[in-house]
Design an enzyme around this catalytic site. Sequence first.
Site, short mmCIF file in Angstrom:
data_model
loop_
_atom_site.label_atom_id
_atom_site.label_comp_id
_atom_site.label_asym_id
_atom_site.label_seq_id
_atom_site.Cartn_x
_atom_site.Cartn_y
_atom_site.Cartn_z
N TYR A 163 0.83 -1.20 0.00
CA TYR A 163 0.00 0.00 0.00
C TYR A 163 0.86 1.25 0.00
O TYR A 163 1.78 1.39 0.82
CB TYR A 163 -0.93 0.01 1.21
CG TYR A 163 -1.96 1.11 1.14
CD1 TYR A 163 -3.11 0.94 0.37
CD2 TYR A 163 -1.79 2.31 1.81
CE1 TYR A 163 -4.07 1.95 0.28
CE2 TYR A 163 -2.73 3.32 1.72
CZ TYR A 163 -3.87 3.14 0.96
OH TYR A 163 -4.80 4.15 0.86
N GLN A 170 -11.23 0.06 2.16
CA GLN A 170 -11.75 -0.74 1.04
C GLN A 170 -10.61 -1.38 0.24
O GLN A 170 -10.77 -2.48 -0.32
CB GLN A 170 -12.66 0.09 0.15
CG GLN A 170 -12.03 1.27 -0.56
CD GLN A 170 -12.13 2.55 0.25
OE1 GLN A 170 -12.24 2.53 1.47
NE2 GLN A 170 -12.10 3.69 -0.43
N ASN A 216 -3.72 5.75 6.83
CA ASN A 216 -4.40 6.47 7.91
C ASN A 216 -5.03 5.49 8.91
O ASN A 216 -4.90 4.27 8.79
CB ASN A 216 -5.44 7.44 7.34
CG ASN A 216 -6.56 6.72 6.60
OD1 ASN A 216 -6.81 5.53 6.79
ND2 ASN A 216 -7.25 7.45 5.74
N THR A 270 3.46 9.31 12.21
CA THR A 270 4.93 9.29 12.20
C THR A 270 5.48 10.06 13.38
O THR A 270 4.82 10.94 13.95
CB THR A 270 5.45 9.86 10.87
OG1 THR A 270 6.86 9.60 10.78
CG2 THR A 270 5.19 11.36 10.77
N GLN A 328 9.36 16.10 10.17
CA GLN A 328 8.39 15.07 10.52
C GLN A 328 7.01 15.65 10.76
O GLN A 328 5.99 15.06 10.40
CB GLN A 328 8.86 14.29 11.76
CG GLN A 328 10.05 13.39 11.49
CD GLN A 328 9.82 12.44 10.34
OE1 GLN A 328 10.48 12.57 9.29
NE2 GLN A 328 8.92 11.50 10.48
N HIS A 385 4.37 15.84 7.89
CA HIS A 385 3.59 14.70 7.41
C HIS A 385 2.10 14.82 7.73
O HIS A 385 1.25 14.50 6.90
CB HIS A 385 4.11 13.39 8.04
CG HIS A 385 5.30 12.82 7.36
ND1 HIS A 385 5.24 12.14 6.16
CD2 HIS A 385 6.60 12.81 7.71
CE1 HIS A 385 6.44 11.75 5.81
NE2 HIS A 385 7.29 12.14 6.74
N GLU A 412 9.91 5.88 16.28
CA GLU A 412 10.03 5.38 14.91
C GLU A 412 11.38 5.81 14.32
O GLU A 412 12.12 5.00 13.76
CB GLU A 412 8.88 5.96 14.08
CG GLU A 412 8.91 5.58 12.61
CD GLU A 412 7.89 6.35 11.80
OE1 GLU A 412 7.61 5.92 10.66
OE2 GLU A 412 7.35 7.37 12.28
N HIS A 413 11.71 7.09 14.43
CA HIS A 413 12.99 7.63 13.99
C HIS A 413 13.68 8.27 15.19
O HIS A 413 13.07 9.10 15.87
CB HIS A 413 12.81 8.72 12.93
CG HIS A 413 11.92 8.35 11.79
ND1 HIS A 413 10.57 8.67 11.76
CD2 HIS A 413 12.19 7.71 10.62
CE1 HIS A 413 10.04 8.24 10.63
NE2 HIS A 413 11.00 7.65 9.91
N ASP A 420 14.43 8.57 4.71
CA ASP A 420 13.16 8.54 4.01
C ASP A 420 13.34 8.20 2.53
O ASP A 420 12.45 7.62 1.91
CB ASP A 420 12.45 9.89 4.12
CG ASP A 420 11.80 10.09 5.48
OD1 ASP A 420 11.59 9.10 6.20
OD2 ASP A 420 11.50 11.25 5.81
N GLU A 434 2.29 -35.53 29.61
CA GLU A 434 1.29 -34.54 29.20
C GLU A 434 -0.09 -35.17 29.03
O GLU A 434 -1.01 -34.51 28.56
CB GLU A 434 1.74 -33.86 27.91
CG GLU A 434 3.00 -33.01 28.09
CD GLU A 434 3.37 -32.19 26.87
OE1 GLU A 434 2.77 -32.41 25.79
OE2 GLU A 434 4.25 -31.31 26.99
N HIS A 449 0.10 -39.77 21.31
CA HIS A 449 1.34 -39.24 20.73
C HIS A 449 2.45 -40.29 20.82
O HIS A 449 3.19 -40.53 19.86
CB HIS A 449 1.78 -37.97 21.47
CG HIS A 449 1.02 -36.74 21.07
ND1 HIS A 449 -0.34 -36.61 21.24
CD2 HIS A 449 1.45 -35.57 20.52
CE1 HIS A 449 -0.72 -35.42 20.81
NE2 HIS A 449 0.35 -34.77 20.36
#
Length: 440
Positions: free
Chosen positions: A129, A193, A221, A244, A266, A269, A335-336, A369, A423, A428
């Site tokens: 995506y 979707q 998002n 981010t 940042q 964004h 994240e960064h 990036d 067990e 088994h």
Amino acid sequence: MLNRTDLRGQVPTAAELRATLPRAEYDVDAALHHVRPVVEAVRDRGVEAVLEYTEKFDKVRPGAVRVPRAELTQALERLDPAVRAALEESITRARKVHAEQRRTDVTTTVVEGGTVTEKWVPVERVGLYAPGGLAVYPSTVVMNVVPAQIAGVGSLVVCSPPQAAFDGLPHPTILAAAELLGVDEVWAAGGAQAVALMAYGGTDTDGAELAPVDTVTGPGNIYLTAAKRLLRGLIGIDAEAGPTEIAILADETADPAHVAADLISQAEHDPLAASVLVTTSAELADAVDKELVNRVAATKHSSRVAEALGGKQSGIILVSTVDDGLRVVDAYAAEHLEIQTADAHEVAARVRNAGAIFVGAYAPVSLGDYCAGSNHVLPTGGFARHSSGLSVQSFLKGIHVVDYSEEALREVAGRVVALADAEDLPAHGEAVAARFGGSV
């Protein structure tokens, strides 16, 4: 400009730090209420539902979901030569780094006649995506496609929202990036979707099959993230990406202009983006605030940047020592994470929790990036405490292949039976004993 938290002279516990550090409010559970009907409609009605929601949310209704190959070719032909050269450089560097991540099969001889091989198999088909909301991200196409290709994934589809400005096609730079990478399957679909269509598959308006995928990766998002959470299990996902974030650990040696510029980069964004400075120097904090006043007013997306920097998710945290700063950034798990201190390499080597670490004055997050060679699809929201960014490994499955001879099984059969009995799973043990006349 930025809210301040003064931790000088304090040593908060890890739990206290997690509770007090700046973080965006991002309630994926609340978004599930909105996303579930979309996902169920796509499951039940396929492409028709996708197109209906596309018209509702993106204000355009494409004639078909799959983008004709000719559009990809044309997008690349029309691409600004400077942008093409930059994308080609980004691809080259990403391939160089990610090629080193490819795992090889390993066979361990446990006993004579008994081996276990760890076999690495690529996921068969993946959906990648690329967002298209507040900004356009051809770089994300690169970051998703390159590791998938190096892993050996045989079938890729890039999914990106259709744009009313481009007659219902994804942004042409997205199409051009796909063409550069040799990806010929692109779908014009966005948000929840899109994830649902990738998970369930469908039939396009021209009768062509839109095959479902096994794994979906890439940021988006909160509604896309909620759809990934809802469909996890039917599909694999890379992560539930939130807004981010950047954290900068800096001392008095840092250049306030660099720090301010990186915080803004940042914040650009998203209004929910987090920009956090952790510093031992109140003087640096003051200088950064002064730099922000001028730089925010001058930047293109100044209102968005100002909202992000003024939000509860952003701020300056004052600490007494760099060691205390390390405790803070490890609790935050950004994240960064940039390290702009004296002995930056030594300090960076002590970091345990970050999606990616940027060392010194000349390794800004912007480099990562686009053209460092590293991957920019990284864990957010503190997930770096336990998760990694996107890599070749994200598209590989490890399968153990067990190969034992009769003698190798006979040697350990009694141990298997003993554990099975312990067990209370006697069948088994009987499955082993049956190979040796019913007893071991």
